[in-house]
Design an enzyme around this catalytic site. Sequence first.
Site, short mmCIF file in Angstrom:
data_model
loop_
_atom_site.label_atom_id
_atom_site.label_comp_id
_atom_site.label_asym_id
_atom_site.label_seq_id
_atom_site.Cartn_x
_atom_site.Cartn_y
_atom_site.Cartn_z
N GLY B 46 -24.51 19.90 -71.82
CA GLY B 46 -25.42 19.17 -70.93
C GLY B 46 -26.31 18.24 -71.72
N GLY B 48 -28.97 16.35 -70.07
CA GLY B 48 -30.16 15.95 -69.32
C GLY B 48 -31.38 16.09 -70.21
N GLY B 51 -31.10 19.32 -72.43
CA GLY B 51 -29.99 19.30 -73.38
C GLY B 51 -30.12 18.20 -74.42
CG HIS B 272 -38.45 17.36 -52.31
ND1 HIS B 272 -39.18 16.50 -51.53
CD2 HIS B 272 -38.90 17.21 -53.57
CE1 HIS B 272 -40.04 15.85 -52.30
NE2 HIS B 272 -39.90 16.27 -53.53
CB SER B 290 -41.19 10.04 -55.27
OG SER B 290 -42.27 10.64 -55.96
NE ARG B 336 -41.83 18.69 -55.01
CZ ARG B 336 -41.17 18.24 -56.07
NH1 ARG B 336 -40.16 18.94 -56.54
NH2 ARG B 336 -41.51 17.12 -56.64
CG HIS B 407 -35.48 18.42 -54.91
ND1 HIS B 407 -34.86 17.26 -55.29
CD2 HIS B 407 -36.60 18.49 -55.67
CE1 HIS B 407 -35.59 16.65 -56.24
NE2 HIS B 407 -36.63 17.41 -56.49
CD GLU B 431 -32.45 22.23 -61.14
OE1 GLU B 431 -32.33 21.06 -61.56
OE2 GLU B 431 -32.26 22.55 -59.96
NE ARG B 441 -38.92 21.61 -60.04
CZ ARG B 441 -39.27 20.37 -59.69
NH1 ARG B 441 -40.42 19.85 -60.08
NH2 ARG B 441 -38.47 19.63 -58.95
#
Lengths: 255, 643
Positions: B46, B48, B51, B272, B290, B336, B407, B431, B441
Amino acid sequence: MTTNGHTYTLKVWRQPGADRPGRLATYTVTGISPDLSLLEALDVLNEDLIRKGEDPIAFESDCREGICGQCGIVVNGVAHGSKLGCTTCEIRMREFAPGSTITLEPFRATAFPIIKDLVINRSAFDRIIARGGYVSINTGAAPEANAIPVARDLAEKAMDAAACIGCGACVAACPNASASLFVGAKVSQLAVMPQGHAERERRVTRMVAQMDAEGFGNCSNHGECEAVCPKEIPIHVISRMRREYIRASVKSVLG
Amino acid sequence: MSDPAPITLDPRIPEGPLEHKWDTFKQEAKLVAPANRRKYTVVVVGTGLAGASAAASLAEMGYTVKSLCISDSPRRAHSIAAQGGINAAKNYQNDGDSVWRLFYDTIKGGDFRSREANVYRLAQVSASIIDHCAAQGIPFAREYGGTLSNRSFGGAQVSRTFYARGQTGQQLLLGAYGALMRQVDEGNVTLYPRREMLDLVTVDGRARGVVARNLVTGAIERYSGHAVILATGGYSTVFHLSTNAVNSNATAVWRCYKRGALFANPCFTQIHPTCIPQAGDGQSKLTLMSESLRNDGRVWVPKLKGDQRPPAQIPEDERDYYLERLYPSFGNLVPRDIASRRAKEVCDQGRGVGPGGLSVYLDFADAVKRLGEPVIRSRYANLFDMYHEITNENPYQVPMRIYPAPHYTMGGLWVDYHLMSTIPGLFVAGEANFSDHGANRLGASALMQGLADGYFVLPYTIGHYLAGIGPGAVADKDPAFDVAERGVREDVSRMLAVNGSRTVREFWHDLGRIMWNKVGMSRHEKGLSEAIAEIQSLRQEFAKNVRVSGAEGDFNKDLEFAGRVSDYLGLGELMARDALQRRESCGGHFRDESATPEGEALRDDDHFTYVAAWRYRGEGQLPDMQQEPLPFERVHPSQRSYK
């Protein structure tokens, strides 16, 4: 919603591999809602092909909201289609007249060999970034973030350039298949930000050399890149790249 | 199968007061000398935020790194789509922020279901992340004086969120990607793009590498190392429609679970609140708007059920700004989980708007009046454009319509304080692990956690592990690699051979519907039990009746998705099982049976103050659940209040 959708004819470039011949194949898709994206319409077509035991069309996408840069199709002759400032995945079917024909071809450039159908290999971009598209700082070595002030308008300018998603549309649209907009965007971001100044000469020299080595053509100011760029990166990043390059060349001669 | 021996889950939290634990760890950790580091190979799956930052940092230190990703370039990882921002306890706004407050907000935001020590460390390193990212030349938003700007995000009463327009994830990821590519250039990292990890290889109980499929040629390949880092993201795609990218998937974590890594809190998923509602059947994903929009947008629905009038014709006193009414001190910026649940509630009452009554308004009219359109444009232009593009409605003129969507997943592979799973040598970051967000979160905390894990935690904890095992040779000739490779080949061939009548996507769609309806925003005993039975039968049908097109040795998206959907069918069931055993409500996990009279999540601390870590026991066997108790030494779990 899909039950009363529209019908379209899709002409799609099919090519089993890089060294195999390709051709445009014609398909019909039905029941397409105007709210679907073009790529979702391709999903629908692929489901059909799979059910019929035919090979689905290979195409790529990931985020499907215009930020990852993975998708990229020449739609009716224009990279990412004719709608300004959007990626292929952001095109909605409502852009096309019901019953119309849509032609889909891969981004074509010597430096972007075709893998299959609409899928291309853009790893040349990674190799260019590897030569300098960063600030050489190790984790742990940073000063306090507010120790280096950056004027607001400079940060905004840097952000305009940094918005590049690395999709390669600029290359596909350029008659010379030049990667200057892509390279210019990264060079500009880091030339504007004071954090990038320590290695600005080394950066531009190495990145430009790699761009040439990958087989991208030269920029001759057609401006097609700016026109198709989904993030509307301004073409003046190329002038800045040239200025940076000349500055580096002069400096290497005069010291 | 006999009853398995229980595992004692040792979180390996350093002794001493909370404020000193991380320092204590760093002081006591074993080190690998600079000249020896290149003898150790770390496989990072990974690219992201977690990673790429881990791979780059380890390579900078001198370790040899193999970096795998499923995309054509590391820069495409889904972190790129994160919009709003990244939190850090800098207190640049002089509004009372501190490491303690960020820690406390995060623990409370997670509804007291995360580990104090991990969250405290996260808050401690948060400031270093901003320093590092600013030094990388990331164009964060600035004030006229040249200092960094902040905005507010949900669940906090301070402004601590740093941002780069609506593209913060993109800019942070490109920073980490640049650092990674610099190490590629220096020869410390070898990049393996278009590789999908399909199994973990363990030798003598330790993680020693992975088996991956080359997505261009179809070849099954081996990658060996002294440790493996999994940074492969979350599993919201189990719901089919989510805000995740279409290639985001759970295969790497799921296959590690099947190799013995425990899976923690799989039912903790985040829905979300502000996403663009679904428009039709062929839709492939849902698009997030957002959370930062809730700084200026006001959420409302008509007071009257079934009110069909266009929003502009509904007078002020006939509108219900329900978040402002219910939560006067946090207003539209409640966390959220709460915002999502309340949106569902008003829609269930028949007061939702738009097609099917499945959305609520997010209205900017007041903000435009107060600040003028140019200011709103400067803050949110790209989001407004995206909304306009997708819905064909202009949010400067009419309110946005939004609805919750899957989400983020707080659950993930169980890790200790070192971020190591129950398999020695297998580390999990970002994640993909479960560690920091408890049952919910807070906004702008995912980017913080991914980069904390990769830049500032793993470089220390991996060194400690490697120093303990020594640099002995690791061969991909080990029979364990043969076994794993054979298993992967058999799986692939089996799926291709079924040649049934339903496509992979149809199964995914069906699973998504079960998950959304019964393991979604509200859950109850009956629905969860039904979900388990329905998923099991869908899974059996998949094995007998799936149709996967194309060949093994080719670029074959359908085959990729077949493997992923097959894993979702297992994971979906585990999520339902976890939700069923947790007979309390907390954060994003809402059990109808456990609510306060005001409709808030009602925790049951006496019985459920633990991490539920599930162990795989073989095909056709029920997994067993281990508990890691969560002792709260410094904060006192209370009924979360945002009123």
